[in-house]
Motif scaffolding. Structure first.
Motif, PDB file in Angstrom:
ATOM      1  N   ASP A   1       0.842  -1.196   0.000  1.00  0.00           N
ATOM      2  CA  ASP A   1       0.000   0.000   0.000  1.00  0.00           C
ATOM      3  C   ASP A   1       0.878   1.247   0.000  1.00  0.00           C
TER       4      ASP A   1
ATOM      5  N   LEU B   1      -5.505  -3.921  -3.924  1.00  0.00           N
ATOM      6  CA  LEU B   1      -5.108  -2.681  -3.258  1.00  0.00           C
ATOM      7  C   LEU B   1      -5.550  -1.408  -3.973  1.00  0.00           C
ATOM      8  N   LEU B   2      -5.957  -1.542  -5.221  1.00  0.00           N
ATOM      9  CA  LEU B   2      -6.374  -0.331  -5.940  1.00  0.00           C
ATOM     10  C   LEU B   2      -7.875  -0.389  -6.202  1.00  0.00           C
ATOM     11  N   GLY B   3      -8.651  -0.533  -5.153  1.00  0.00           N
ATOM     12  CA  GLY B   3     -10.106  -0.693  -5.289  1.00  0.00           C
ATOM     13  C   GLY B   3     -10.842   0.627  -5.325  1.00  0.00           C
TER      14      GLY B   3
END
Lengths: 318, 274
Positions: free
Chosen positions: B116, B272-274
């Protein structure tokens, strides 16, 4: 919106500009169409309770969460297509510290700087400068884990500065810190503001919002319910003073109707009754004159908490 | 810095997840992080080298005396130790790669939130995948060099030098797949599934005896094992018997590596890129 390319300082554009911005997770809209504009050099706040959509908005601005709908420009660029270029110029302080626990304080700063492609010599010097800024120079070669909560937070903020960002995103910067640590942090953020770093801050803490923000929006349920400076919001949505009355357990309900008409407005909380009036002292005398005897009373100035209560009917912190 | 190109205006989903061109310099800084982390714990790394060597010595002393010679890659008889050593190197490359990309990756992904933090910088999922997998390969490579040195002492074939690049390829393939699998795990106890997959690969990929031992009906099963391709490739190289089937072995391993990198990048992006 016209696309205005590579970091053009000539053409002044807002640091962040969102129009009808939406973020949906599954069918649920965490951010339900907000308009927001952040200008260069200001400290801008998103105030709201947990789940209001603050962090989702921040993640979209930080280019780590694609928007579901609407327009968004950060530093004049579109996060959808220019994510890495935008991220190269912003600093992010996430809600939960994600320092690298396998590295020392110094290495955290250096390694993070390297992620930006900065030279080794540059990050070496930058780390020294930032450790001084964060008052961590004497812990330079210590591991991160044993540091106190305040120190870790300062290190996270220092880390976010490693690329000399124009825009700093701070998600709940002081949540969970003791008062002394918070004041130290606020001081540091003020210092950065003096240096011209634009800041966007989310918080559910009204003191923090009043302390740090030039301008803020109040968010609730994914929407913006009000916008303005802290004093402007208080002036618009609350009275100058608030009289808080506490009654013995179980006695509050019977008293409400006896005093409610003495104030411009009243709010009933589980443990106390709030009377909004410009002169708290006079209102208290009037309450006593009616023979109402609360267990304790408090007269204070209106805060953003009262604004929030007025706008949403709920407290910021449940 | 600030070198990312801006030519594409409207990338589709694939480009958003795999925009290779935009992530210049990225993987290097991810590798650099690992090097810093391990700069103090290099002693632990010695154990990674010790394991296959201990095996090798055990085989030399024990089985070497017991088994004598077996049929090597070209059909010519070779000492059992010479037969088994390249396979041990392949297996240790696999084990090292899987080890390095499973628990440590899981920890960084789910608990320490290292990725992250990386994604808040110009780095993207592909940088993370390539950086982490490269580190596993570099580390595995260091072990293989050491192993090959010992092996050349025991076996004495100069062809053994060819085993180093082969071991790197095996590492790359398994590190990629291992990291991709790790992104699917939700709790540390699920690592047992990976161990459950690796153990039979280790034992049955013609590691300790030739594939001809198996009846025809199950031989195909052995040949499905990615480690089998590593073992065959390295055994052939060590004996100096080069044949066209090696291209197939290399192809399988390279394909695994590529699929692993792509899958890892996509998974990190999705998580992680939601």
């Amino acid at each position: 919106m016209a696309r205005d390319g590579e970091g053009d300082e000539r053409e002044p554009h807002p640091m962040v500009s969102g129009k009808a911005l939406v973020k949906r997770f599954g069918g649920i809209a965490a951010v339900a169409g907000i308009d927001v504009e952040v200008r260069r050099g200001e400290s801008f706040g998103f105030l709201g309770p947990n789940g209001a959509g603050k962090s989702s908005t921040m993640r979209m601005i930080a280019c780590v969460s694609p928007r579901s709908d609407g327009e968004l420009r950060v530093l004049g660029m579109d996060p959808e297509t220019d994510g890495p270029r935008i991220r190269a110029r912003i600093g992010v302080v996430p809600q939960l510290d994600n320092l690298d626990v396998e590295l020392t304080v110094r290495q955290n700063l250096q390694v993070y700087g390297r992620y930006f492609g900065l030279s080794r010599a540059h990050v070496r010097a930058k780390a020294v400068e930032l450790m001084a800024f964060a008052e961590l120079s004497d812990r330079a070669d210590d591991q991160v884990e044993p540091l106190s909560g305040g120190m870790k937070r300062r290190l996270t903020i220092a880390r976010s500065m490693v690329n000399d960002p124009e825009l700093l995103l701070l998600d709940e910067p002081t949540t969970g810190l003791d008062p002394q640590a918070r004041h130290l942090l606020w001081g540091r953020l003020y210092q950065l503001k003096q240096q011209g770093v634009t800041q966007i801050i989310t918080t559910h803490d009204m003191h923090e919002a009043e302390q740090l923000c030039d301008r803020l929006v109040v968010m609730d349920g994914g929407q913006i319910v009000a916008e303005g400076s802290p004093s402007n919001l208080i002036g618009r949505f609350s009275t100058r003073e608030v009289l808080e009355l506490r009654f013995a357990p179980g006695k509050q309900d019977g008293q409400i109707t006896r005093v409610a008409d003495l104030a411009d407005r009243h709010e009933v909380l589980p443990d106390r009754l709030l009377l909004y009036a410009d002169d708290g002292e006079a209102t208290l005398e009037a309450v006593h004159a009616r023979g109402v005897r609360p267990v304790s009373t408090l007269i204070r100035r209106s805060t953003l908490e009262d604004v929030f209560l007025r706008l949403t009917g709920r407290s910021l912190v449940e | 810095m600030r070198t990312m190109d801006t030519t594409q205006r409207a990338p589709g989903l694939v480009l958003r997840i795999l925009p290779f061109g935009r992530y210049t310099r990225g993987p290097g800084s991810v590798v650099e992080r690992s090097m810093r982390v391990h700069s103090r714990t290099w002693v632990i790394m010695v154990s990674g080298f010790a394991e296959p060597v201990v095996y090798l010595v055990a085989f030399q002393i024990g089985f070497g005396a017991l088994v004598g010679q077996v049929a090597g890659p070209g059909g010519q008889p070779v000492d059992y130790v010479a037969f088994v050593a390249p396979a041990l190197l392949a297996a240790s490359a696999m084990n090292g790669a899987i080890f390095e990309t499973t628990y440590p990756v899981f920890f960084k992904l789910r608990y320490a939130k290292v990725y992250d933090a990386m994604l808040a910088t110009p780095l993207g999922p592909v940088d993370i995948a390539l950086g982490e997998i490269s580190w596993a390969v570099i580390r595995g490579g260091a072990y293989s060099v050491a192993f090959v040195v010992v092996m050349m002492g025991l076996v004495g074939s100069p062809f053994a030098l060819l085993l180093v690049p082969a071991a790197l390829l095996v590492s790359f393939a398994f590190a990629s797949v291992g990291m991709a699998l790790s992104t699917f795990l939700r709790s540390p106890s699920q690592f047992d599934y990976i161990r459950l997959m690796v153990m039979p690969l280790f034992l049955f990929s013609a590691t300790f005896y030739p594939v001809s031992v198996y009846p025809d009906s199950v031989r195909w099963l052995v040949q499905v094992s990615p480690l089998y391709h590593g073992v065959e490739l390295m055994r052939g190289l060590a004996a100096g018997v080069l044949d066209p089937s090696m291209i197939g072995h290399i192809g399988v391993l390279a394909a695994l590596a590529a699929v692993g990198v792509a899958a890892t990048s996509r998974r990190i992006g999705a998580l992680l890129l939601g």
